[in-house]
Design a protein around this motif. Structure first.
Motif, short mmCIF file in Angstrom:
data_model
loop_
_atom_site.label_atom_id
_atom_site.label_comp_id
_atom_site.label_asym_id
_atom_site.label_seq_id
_atom_site.Cartn_x
_atom_site.Cartn_y
_atom_site.Cartn_z
N PHE A 1 35.22 32.85 35.31
CA PHE A 1 35.53 33.64 36.51
C PHE A 1 36.60 32.90 37.31
CE2 PHE A 1 31.21 34.69 35.29
CZ PHE A 1 31.26 36.07 35.29
N ILE A 2 37.80 33.49 37.38
CA ILE A 2 38.94 32.84 38.03
C ILE A 2 39.44 33.75 39.15
CG2 ILE A 2 41.27 31.92 37.71
CD1 ILE A 2 40.54 31.55 34.74
N PRO A 3 39.39 33.33 40.41
CA PRO A 3 39.89 34.15 41.53
C PRO A 3 41.37 34.47 41.35
CG PRO A 3 38.58 32.29 42.32
CD PRO A 3 38.81 32.06 40.86
N GLY B 1 33.30 30.01 38.21
CA GLY B 1 32.02 30.10 37.52
C GLY B 1 32.21 30.50 36.07
N PHE B 2 31.10 30.55 35.33
CA PHE B 2 31.19 30.94 33.91
C PHE B 2 29.88 31.62 33.50
CE2 PHE B 2 29.19 26.80 33.93
CZ PHE B 2 28.20 26.91 32.97
N ILE C 1 50.34 28.01 35.74
CA ILE C 1 49.63 27.95 37.02
C ILE C 1 48.30 27.26 36.82
CG2 ILE C 1 48.64 29.34 38.89
CD1 ILE C 1 50.63 31.55 38.13
N HIS C 2 47.99 26.32 37.66
CA HIS C 2 46.69 25.64 37.61
C HIS C 2 45.70 26.45 38.46
CE1 HIS C 2 48.24 22.08 35.55
NE2 HIS C 2 49.32 22.22 36.32
N SER C 3 44.69 26.99 37.80
CA SER C 3 43.72 27.85 38.48
C SER C 3 42.37 27.15 38.62
CB SER C 3 43.53 29.17 37.71
OG SER C 3 44.75 29.86 37.63
#
Length: 312
Positions: free
Chosen positions: A12-14, A38-39, A32-34
């Motif tokens: 889960f990546i905003p 969560g996972f 881009i470093h994200s």
């Protein structure tokens, strides 16, 4: 719904964008470093289930249609249901609900779905069969236009056509005339219900004689027409028959079997099948249901089934 596992970890990546959301003609691509919020290793999966359609008949039977002259229909304000109402009240798809409405011979009257009260339905059917007899028509070629002309003064034309649709198959001949081929089994079944509904039990041989005399000329009555409607008691002397409608039994599997085993302690597969067939889920057989909810044994060389648990 059920939880299903996945071999791929779900992250889960905003603000994450899919390839479809990115500009295809973008001149340069930047890394881009994200931040991963969560996972998950599982997800919710929809599972097809049997539609809960018993409630459909129950709702419509709150106010069965007794005809245009019924005082009850004119004065009392019982609940009436549109397609939208039924979709919000019944756990089933629109396609499943519309199909079931056709199965139970419901009809639309002033925008609401209604079931005909049984005595009124039999009155309409009697009008049609008497006309067929008086005109000496073939049961496979009953003309719609003449039926409406002859019976339109007795009952609403929509109700006459609905009766023909319920008890026959509509077709159009080469000249463009609409005809109906009447369903022998369905007409015989309805007349049997009319005979049985006011009797606790009926002597089987006497019933068969009266039943055959009551159906239109040219039709033949057979006990196989009564599957899921009536049950023959072969253990009594003389043999008897009584009304037992599958639609009156509980919808829950265990409750259905409890109800059936309270009526009769031991069943053959042939006798019980019409009363449990509608419980079968997709790809499930009657045999699988019996294995789960009943115990088999041999009685006089015939396999019978009884309850796995005590019935109070």
């Amino acid at each position: 719904m059920k939880i299903a596992d996945t071999s791929n970890m779900l992250l889960f990546i905003p603000g994450c964008k899919t390839p479809e959301q990115l500009n295809a003609d973008q001149a340069s691509c930047n890394v881009i470093h994200s931040k991963i919020a969560g996972f998950s290793n599982n997800y919710w999966e929809l599972r097809r289930c049997r539609p809960k359609l018993k409630k459909l008949r129950k709702l419509l039977m709150e106010d069965p249609y007794e005809g245009p002259d019924s005082r009850k229909d004119q004065t009392l304000t019982f609940s009436k249901y549109t397609t939208e109402d039924l979709l919000s009240l019944i756990q089933a798809s629109e396609e499943e609900i519309l199909h079931q409405l056709q199965v139970i011979d419901a009809c639309k009257i002033e925008g609401f779905w209604r079931i005909l009260e049984f005595d009124y339905e039999m009155k309409l059917l009697n009008h049609v069969t008497q006309l067929i007899d008086s005109e000496s028509w073939s049961l496979s070629k009953v003309p719609l236009r003449t039926c409406l002309e002859e019976l339109g003064s007795l009952e609403p034309r929509e109700m006459i056509e609905h009766t023909l649709l319920s008890y026959g198959r509509k077709y159009i001949d080469d000249a463009g005339e609409v005809y109906f081929e009447m369903h022998e089994d369905k007409i015989c079944r309805a007349i049997a219900q009319m005979l049985l509904q006011n009797a606790v039990k009926f002597n089987l041989s006497e019933f068969h004689e009266v039943w055959q005399q009551s159906v239109p000329e040219g039709m033949t009555t057979r006990l196989v027409q009564l599957k899921g409607l009536a049950l023959v008691d072969k253990s009594s002397r003389p043999e008897t028959i009584f009304l037992l409608k599958v639609e009156d039994l509980p919808e829950d599997n265990q409750e259905r079997f409890n109800s059936l085993f309270s009526i009769r302690e031991k069943w053959t597969e042939e006798d019980i099948t019409p009363y449990i067939q509608d419980l079968c889920a997709e790809k499930q057989t009657v045999g699988a249901l019996l294995t789960k909810y009943a115990r088999s044994s041999m009685q006089n060389g015939v396999k019978v089934y009884n309850s796995r648990r005590p019935i109070s």
